[in-house]
Enzyme design. Structure first.
Site, PDB file in Angstrom:
ATOM      1  N   GLU A  83     -10.805 -68.743  49.922  1.00  0.00           N
ATOM      2  CA  GLU A  83      -9.814 -69.728  50.320  1.00  0.00           C
ATOM      3  C   GLU A  83      -9.164 -69.113  51.685  1.00  0.00           C
ATOM      4  O   GLU A  83      -8.967 -70.022  52.485  1.00  0.00           O
ATOM      5  CB  GLU A  83      -8.676 -70.176  49.346  1.00  0.00           C
ATOM      6  N   GLY A 105      -8.821 -66.960  45.818  1.00  0.00           N
ATOM      7  CA  GLY A 105      -7.848 -66.934  47.051  1.00  0.00           C
ATOM      8  C   GLY A 105      -8.737 -66.166  48.172  1.00  0.00           C
ATOM      9  O   GLY A 105      -8.291 -66.287  49.528  1.00  0.00           O
ATOM     10  N   ALA A 137      -6.605 -64.041  44.482  1.00  0.00           N
ATOM     11  CA  ALA A 137      -5.183 -63.716  44.258  1.00  0.00           C
ATOM     12  C   ALA A 137      -5.020 -62.522  43.357  1.00  0.00           C
ATOM     13  O   ALA A 137      -5.964 -62.608  42.401  1.00  0.00           O
ATOM     14  CB  ALA A 137      -4.616 -64.986  43.797  1.00  0.00           C
ATOM     15  N   GLU A 158     -12.002 -69.715  39.703  1.00  0.00           N
ATOM     16  CA  GLU A 158     -10.714 -69.958  38.895  1.00  0.00           C
ATOM     17  C   GLU A 158     -10.932 -70.406  37.430  1.00  0.00           C
ATOM     18  O   GLU A 158     -10.145 -70.116  36.738  1.00  0.00           O
ATOM     19  CB  GLU A 158      -9.689 -70.813  39.802  1.00  0.00           C
TER      20      GLU A 158
HETATM   21  N1  COA Z   1      -6.419 -59.421  40.914  1.00  0.00           N
HETATM   22  C1  COA Z   1      -6.213 -58.213  40.511  1.00  0.00           C
HETATM   23  N2  COA Z   1      -7.063 -57.147  40.284  1.00  0.00           N
HETATM   24  C2  COA Z   1      -8.148 -57.270  40.715  1.00  0.00           C
HETATM   25  C3  COA Z   1      -8.725 -58.434  41.135  1.00  0.00           C
HETATM   26  C4  COA Z   1      -7.875 -59.628  41.330  1.00  0.00           C
HETATM   27  N3  COA Z   1      -8.238 -60.797  41.605  1.00  0.00           N
HETATM   28  N4  COA Z   1     -10.172 -58.461  41.544  1.00  0.00           N
HETATM   29  C5  COA Z   1     -10.322 -57.013  41.281  1.00  0.00           C
HETATM   30  N5  COA Z   1      -9.072 -56.418  40.742  1.00  0.00           N
HETATM   31  C6  COA Z   1      -8.948 -54.951  40.360  1.00  0.00           C
HETATM   32  C7  COA Z   1      -9.748 -54.780  39.188  1.00  0.00           C
HETATM   33  O1  COA Z   1      -8.573 -54.969  38.196  1.00  0.00           O
HETATM   34  C8  COA Z   1      -9.875 -53.226  39.157  1.00  0.00           C
HETATM   35  O2  COA Z   1      -8.637 -52.581  39.196  1.00  0.00           O
HETATM   36  P1  COA Z   1      -8.387 -51.039  38.297  1.00  0.00           P
HETATM   37  O3  COA Z   1      -9.477 -50.169  38.841  1.00  0.00           O
HETATM   38  O4  COA Z   1      -7.045 -50.717  38.303  1.00  0.00           O
HETATM   39  O5  COA Z   1      -8.891 -51.471  36.728  1.00  0.00           O
HETATM   40  C9  COA Z   1     -10.269 -53.142  40.594  1.00  0.00           C
HETATM   41  O6  COA Z   1      -9.739 -54.198  41.176  1.00  0.00           O
HETATM   42  C10 COA Z   1     -11.739 -52.960  40.740  1.00  0.00           C
HETATM   43  O7  COA Z   1     -12.064 -54.008  40.404  1.00  0.00           O
HETATM   44  P2  COA Z   1     -13.574 -54.122  39.254  1.00  0.00           P
HETATM   45  O8  COA Z   1     -13.463 -55.504  38.205  1.00  0.00           O
HETATM   46  O9  COA Z   1     -13.318 -52.823  38.557  1.00  0.00           O
HETATM   47  O10 COA Z   1     -14.799 -54.207  40.135  1.00  0.00           O
HETATM   48  P3  COA Z   1     -16.217 -54.434  39.703  1.00  0.00           P
HETATM   49  O11 COA Z   1     -17.273 -54.100  40.539  1.00  0.00           O
HETATM   50  O12 COA Z   1     -16.706 -54.255  38.243  1.00  0.00           O
HETATM   51  O13 COA Z   1     -16.207 -56.214  39.553  1.00  0.00           O
HETATM   52  C11 COA Z   1     -15.438 -58.299  40.808  1.00  0.00           C
HETATM   53  C12 COA Z   1     -15.766 -56.776  41.028  1.00  0.00           C
HETATM   54  C13 COA Z   1     -15.253 -59.056  41.982  1.00  0.00           C
HETATM   55  C14 COA Z   1     -16.597 -59.225  40.056  1.00  0.00           C
HETATM   56  C15 COA Z   1     -14.264 -58.496  39.778  1.00  0.00           C
HETATM   57  O14 COA Z   1     -13.330 -57.384  40.077  1.00  0.00           O
HETATM   58  C16 COA Z   1     -13.897 -59.635  39.610  1.00  0.00           C
HETATM   59  O15 COA Z   1     -14.384 -60.570  39.028  1.00  0.00           O
HETATM   60  N6  COA Z   1     -12.447 -59.857  40.037  1.00  0.00           N
HETATM   61  C17 COA Z   1     -11.520 -61.016  39.713  1.00  0.00           C
HETATM   62  C18 COA Z   1     -12.320 -62.298  40.609  1.00  0.00           C
HETATM   63  C19 COA Z   1     -11.570 -63.520  40.383  1.00  0.00           C
HETATM   64  O16 COA Z   1     -11.401 -64.067  39.537  1.00  0.00           O
HETATM   65  N7  COA Z   1     -10.593 -63.928  41.533  1.00  0.00           N
HETATM   66  C20 COA Z   1      -9.874 -65.153  41.536  1.00  0.00           C
HETATM   67  C21 COA Z   1      -8.580 -65.005  41.056  1.00  0.00           C
HETATM   68  S1  COA Z   1      -7.589 -66.494  41.035  1.00  0.00           S
END
Ligand code: COA
Length: 260
Positions: A115, A112, A66, A135
């Site tokens: 999910e 999400g 999400a 989460e």
């Molecule tokens: N919500 C909002 N933005 C998200 C996102 C999320 N769940 N997952 C990734 N993004 C965004 C990042 O903020 C980033 O945006 P920016 O370039 O404007 O800063 C872009 O997507 C790229 O992600 P980034 O984190 O830079 O890539 P990465 O390769 O370093 O890491 C992940 C990849 C997937 C490990 C990391 O993005 C992550 O942990 N995301 C969240 C996962 C999460 O907790 N999901 C559950 C949500 S309830």
């Protein structure tokens, strides 16, 4: 409805839905969920759609969860409403879709995103995909059915471990524990999902949808799955497709089903 965050294309009776926010790793913001809900409602209603293939744009993510930026200041009530609406319009709608929905997991499927994949009927993963429910690292729990669907798919012990550690698992491990149906190289992912949908497309549509309904009832509180199966089995005898299927078998020819 014009879509901004998803691509939706109907080809040869398969609705291809691609979540298209690659720069945000296809994170599910409110508008994306609204568009997804609309596309799933269309798939459910349209006689032209025989199956749905759901994937994410780019090679990095299916859906990274999400959109965290949207709910960072939510209240208790807003959090509950977010989850309740999401369940009804997207996640349960996918699970209850009368057409088979196949998730082609092309990269990260987190929170999400996992999910969403778990709400689909079948999951195929690229060997590069990573899956998890992180989460608790945010002070949350899964809110789009993750605690229930993961438990149903992999069992309580593994679900508690995955959710409370927040660890990501590889596609290979996901297949081993029953979280995904198959793992293929990324280049073969869409082809593998199409192969499955094309096979289902040849089967009797009303029977396919009755099977999905009965299987969904398994282990669902307040529903007697055996009773639902018995009723759905009986109803099949009233369909043209059953007459066609039985005649084709007896006449030693291939059945051509029309979904009537
Ligand atoms: N919500 C909002 N933005 C998200 C996102 C999320 N769940 N997952 C990734 N993004 C965004 C990042 O903020 C980033 O945006 P920016 O370039 O404007 O800063 C872009 O997507 C790229 O992600 P980034 O984190 O830079 O890539 P990465 O390769 O370093 O890491 C992940 C990849 C997937 C490990 C990391 O993005 C992550 O942990 N995301 C969240 C996962 C999460 O907790 N999901 C559950 C949500 S309830």
């Amino acid at each position: 409805m014009t879509y901004q965050h998803i691509l939706s294309e109907l080809r040869e009776n398969i609705l291809y839905i691609t979540i298209n926010r690659a720069q945000k790793l296809n994170a599910l913001n409110k508008d994306t969920l609204t568009e997804l809900a609309d596309a799933i409602a269309f798939a459910t209603q349209s006689h032209e759609v025989r199956g749905v293939l759901l994937t994410g744009a780019g090679e990095k993510a299916f859906v990274a969860g999400a959109d965290i930026s949207e709910f960072s200041s939510y209240t208790v009530e807003q959090g509950e409403t977010l989850a309740r609406n999401g369940h009804a319009t997207v996640f349960d709608a996918i699970e209850n879709c009368t057409k088979p929905v196949v998730a082609a997991i092309n990269g990260f499927a987190l929170g999400g995103g996992l999910e969403l994949a778990m709400a689909c009927h079948i999951r195929i993963a690229a060997d590069t995909a990573k899956m998890g429910l992180p989460e608790v690292t945010l002070g949350l729990i899964p809110g789009y059915g993750g605690t229930q669907r993961l438990t149903a798919l992999v069992g309580k012990g593994r679900a508690i471990e995955m959710i409370t550690t927040a660890d990501m698992i590889s596609a290979e491990k996901a297949e081993r524990i029953g979280l995904v149906n198959a793992v293929v190289p990324l280049a073969e992912l869409i082809g593998k999902a199409e192969e499955i949908l094309n096979k289902i497309k040849l089967r009797a549509p009303l029977a396919v949808s009755a099977a999905i309904k009965a299987i969904n009832a398994a282990g669902t509180d307040g529903q007697n799955g055996f009773e639902i199966e018995i009723e759905a089995f009986g109803k099949c005898f009233g369909t043209q497709d059953f007459k066609e299927g039985a005649s084709a078998f007896l006449e030693k020819r291939k059945a051509v089903f029309k979904g009537h």
